[in-house]
Design an enzyme around this catalytic site. Structure first.
Site, short mmCIF file in Angstrom:
data_model
loop_
_atom_site.label_atom_id
_atom_site.label_comp_id
_atom_site.label_asym_id
_atom_site.label_seq_id
_atom_site.Cartn_x
_atom_site.Cartn_y
_atom_site.Cartn_z
N GLU A 228 -8.01 -3.68 10.77
CA GLU A 228 -7.40 -3.80 9.44
C GLU A 228 -7.83 -5.17 8.92
O GLU A 228 -7.26 -6.19 9.32
CB GLU A 228 -5.87 -3.74 9.54
CG GLU A 228 -5.33 -2.44 10.12
CD GLU A 228 -5.29 -1.30 9.12
OE1 GLU A 228 -5.62 -1.54 7.93
OE2 GLU A 228 -4.96 -0.18 9.52
N CYS A 262 -3.54 -8.95 2.24
CA CYS A 262 -4.84 -8.26 2.29
C CYS A 262 -4.99 -7.39 1.07
O CYS A 262 -6.07 -7.26 0.52
CB CYS A 262 -4.96 -7.45 3.57
SG CYS A 262 -3.57 -6.37 3.87
P1 NAP Z 1 -8.19 -14.40 11.23
O1 NAP Z 1 -8.64 -15.78 11.25
O2 NAP Z 1 -9.18 -13.33 11.49
O3 NAP Z 1 -6.97 -14.31 12.29
C1 NAP Z 1 -6.31 -13.12 12.58
C2 NAP Z 1 -5.95 -13.08 14.06
O4 NAP Z 1 -7.14 -13.01 14.83
C3 NAP Z 1 -5.24 -14.35 14.54
O5 NAP Z 1 -4.33 -14.01 15.55
C4 NAP Z 1 -6.38 -15.18 15.10
O6 NAP Z 1 -5.95 -16.12 16.03
C5 NAP Z 1 -7.20 -14.09 15.75
N1 NAP Z 1 -8.61 -14.40 15.95
C6 NAP Z 1 -9.51 -14.82 15.01
N2 NAP Z 1 -10.74 -14.92 15.55
C7 NAP Z 1 -10.62 -14.54 16.85
C8 NAP Z 1 -11.54 -14.43 17.93
N3 NAP Z 1 -12.85 -14.70 17.79
N4 NAP Z 1 -11.08 -14.04 19.14
C9 NAP Z 1 -9.78 -13.74 19.30
N5 NAP Z 1 -8.85 -13.82 18.31
C10 NAP Z 1 -9.27 -14.20 17.10
O7 NAP Z 1 -7.50 -14.00 9.88
P2 NAP Z 1 -6.65 -14.94 8.93
O8 NAP Z 1 -7.61 -15.59 8.03
O9 NAP Z 1 -5.68 -15.76 9.66
O10 NAP Z 1 -5.82 -13.79 8.19
C11 NAP Z 1 -6.09 -13.37 6.95
C12 NAP Z 1 -7.08 -12.21 6.96
O11 NAP Z 1 -6.44 -11.04 7.46
C13 NAP Z 1 -7.51 -11.89 5.55
O12 NAP Z 1 -8.86 -11.54 5.51
C14 NAP Z 1 -6.62 -10.70 5.23
O13 NAP Z 1 -7.09 -9.92 4.16
C15 NAP Z 1 -6.60 -9.97 6.54
N6 NAP Z 1 -5.46 -9.06 6.63
C16 NAP Z 1 -5.72 -7.71 6.64
C17 NAP Z 1 -4.66 -6.80 6.68
C18 NAP Z 1 -4.91 -5.32 6.67
O14 NAP Z 1 -4.01 -4.57 7.00
N7 NAP Z 1 -6.11 -4.84 6.31
C19 NAP Z 1 -3.36 -7.27 6.71
C20 NAP Z 1 -3.13 -8.65 6.70
C21 NAP Z 1 -4.19 -9.54 6.67
P3 NAP Z 1 -5.70 -17.67 15.64
O15 NAP Z 1 -4.60 -17.69 14.65
O16 NAP Z 1 -5.33 -18.25 16.94
O17 NAP Z 1 -7.00 -18.19 15.08
#
Ligand code: NAP
Length: 460
Positions: A228, A262
């Protein structure tokens, strides 16, 4: 990786947590695997009792659960309470409906008998974002626990108090140890968990970059994943839309959770005839938002989740302008302590501008004028993302026809894209694959097992 609560309203560090050692991760995984062996044998009614109890606790103590959301990531307190109640609704929904969703289905083969059973597959790993610190967890945990799986969750590093509160909730609700495990772990430990044979599936909600890493790792291990990811949802306004109500929804669609959804409305695509009037009213309504303490009910503009999120967004806006976009309003941080950003509108964003294809995660609206509905659809579809979208028109049939032409996982008519327990949620393209919520969400991590009964003398 630092698991740390920092209040984005004033920058104060509230609490810091240490990551789990490898030995603790191993013992948590062992406990989860042992728990699965027993949990899968429980009846739906037994599992539902636990899940419904967790929902009841959330409802009764909504204020207590809402507080860390506001303190850790700056969500307005009323919205934080709303999120707690929505999470309770999701839990109740699956407690009530899981048995029906997963009931064995009898097929009608040409001969003999054939049934499809739905059985749990084991320990699942969820990797979840901070923007809805409970709702995201509820979406993953409720269907999977009801299906008989057990879950381990690596939550975002900036919402550790919420992560702990949600884990404690399950124990209070009577879930056995290992049914729901919060993991404060590094990326490296996440990778090793995905490699571990006891983990049977991985669900990520987050950015496309994280999606590539996590799905890639799951793929190397031949494990099912759901993604997602982000979006750049179009908010299409046709010439016959009710202007006042559409602007009200535009504000909600853009500014709910300070734009950090999102499915926030990110690209406002307005037909020429209404474009100037829409933009004037939209600007006025954005300018009227009152920044302040998100704990204060009177505040209508909270901070962004973290200082780094603010810095990233400011740089993105600056880059968009350097590449030719026009700043209609905002574009800067608000001159006060905390990670506050001015509501911002950018226009004249041409296809060569990186902003044309990026996700802006915060109070930044991209504004586009188009000549007619065909141009609106073409522009909406000219995106690497495919999560949600919305169409505003008085002619509902016309809105539905347009919705059918938009290449995303969800389109709403006369409402910004939003969520409910009984509506499937998910996207296509760089917004990911798989669905959460509704009857669809509980089917992602179950084995749809065929049981075929044939006459022993049947032909091969
Ligand atoms: P993110 O950086 O991808 O982080 C999301 C989760 O993934 C966090 O727990 C993060 O941990 C972890 N993570 C990131 N890179 C990782 C890796 N290489 N290995 C293991 N874990 C990893 O996303 P964000 O920027 O915080 O969140 C916003 C994004 O989420 C936006 O793009 C938003 O649109 C999307 N989103 C999508 C939905 C949907 O349902 N489609 C819903 C909500 C949000 P850390 O925090 O420790 O870095």
């Amino acid at each position: 990786m630092t698991y740390q609560s920092v209040n984005p309203y004033d920058g104060k560090v509230l609490q810091t947590f240490t990551e789990l050692s490898d030995a603790r991760v191993e013992s948590a995984l062992d406990t989860a695997a042992t728990c699965f062996a027993a949990w899968r044998q429980k009846s739906f009614a037994e599992r539902a009792a636990v899940v419904a109890k967790a929902a009841a606790i959330l409802r009764v103590r909504a204020d207590e659960f809402a507080r860390p959301v506001t303190l850790e990531m700056g969500k307005l307190i009323e919205q934080a309470r709303g999120e707690v109640m929505l999470s309770a609704d999701i839990l109740d929904y699956y407690a009530k409906n899981a048995e029906g969703f997963l009931a064995p289905r009898q097929l009608t083969p040409e001969s003999g008998q054939a049934d499809v059973e739905s059985s749990p597959i084991g320990v699942l790993l969820g990797i979840e974002p901070w923007n809805f610190p409970y709702y995201q967890l509820a979406r993953f945990a409720a269907p999977n626990l009801m299906a008989g799986n057990v879950v381990m969750v690596k939550h975002a590093a900036c919402v550790p108090q919420c992560a702990i509160a949600f884990e404690t909730l399950w124990l209070e609700a009577g879930a056995p140890e290992g049914a729901y495990t919060n993991l404060m772990v590094s990326y490296d430990q996440v990778n090793r968990l995905i490699d571990d044979p006891r983990i049977k599936g991985v669900a990520l909600t987050g950015s496309a970059d994280a999606g590539k890493m996590i799905a890639g790792r799951a793929g190397q291990n031949l494990k099912k994943s759901t993604l997602e990811l982000g979006g750049s949802d179009a908010f299409i306004v046709l010439e016959d839309a009710d202007l006042d109500q559409t602007v009200e929804w535009a504000i909600w669609g853009k500014m709910n959770n300070t734009g950090q959804c999102c499915v926030a409305a990110k690209r406002f695509i307005v037909v020429d005839q209404l474009a100037d009037r829409f933009l004037d009213k939209f600007k006025m309504a954005l300018a009227a938002l009152k920044p302040g303490d998100p704990m204060d009910e009177a505040t209508t503009l909270g901070p962004l989740s973290t200082e780094s999120a603010l810095v990233k967004l400011l740089e993105q806006v600056k880059r968009a302008v350097a590449k030719g976009a026009t700043l209609v309003m905002g574009g800067d941080r608000i001159d006060r302590p905390g990670s506050f950003m001015q509501p911002t509108i950018l226009t004249d964003i041409e296809p060569g501008n990186p902003a044309f294809r990026e996700e802006f995660f915060g109070p930044v609206a991209l504004f586009f004028r188009v000549g007619n509905e065909d141009e609106a659809v073409a522009l909406a579809n000219d995106s690497d993302f495919g999560l949600g979208g919305s169409v505003f028109t008085k002619d509902v049939a016309r809105g539905q026809r347009l919705a059918s032409r938009i290449d995303t996982g969800m389109v709403f008519i006369n409402h910004p894209t939003w969520t409910a327990p009984d509506l499937p949620f998910g996207g296509i393209k760089n917004s990911g694959y798989g669905r959460e919520l509704s009857a669809a969400g509980i089917q992602e991590f179950v084995n749809k097992k065929l049981v075929r009964t044939a006459a022993i003398d049947a032909a091969a």
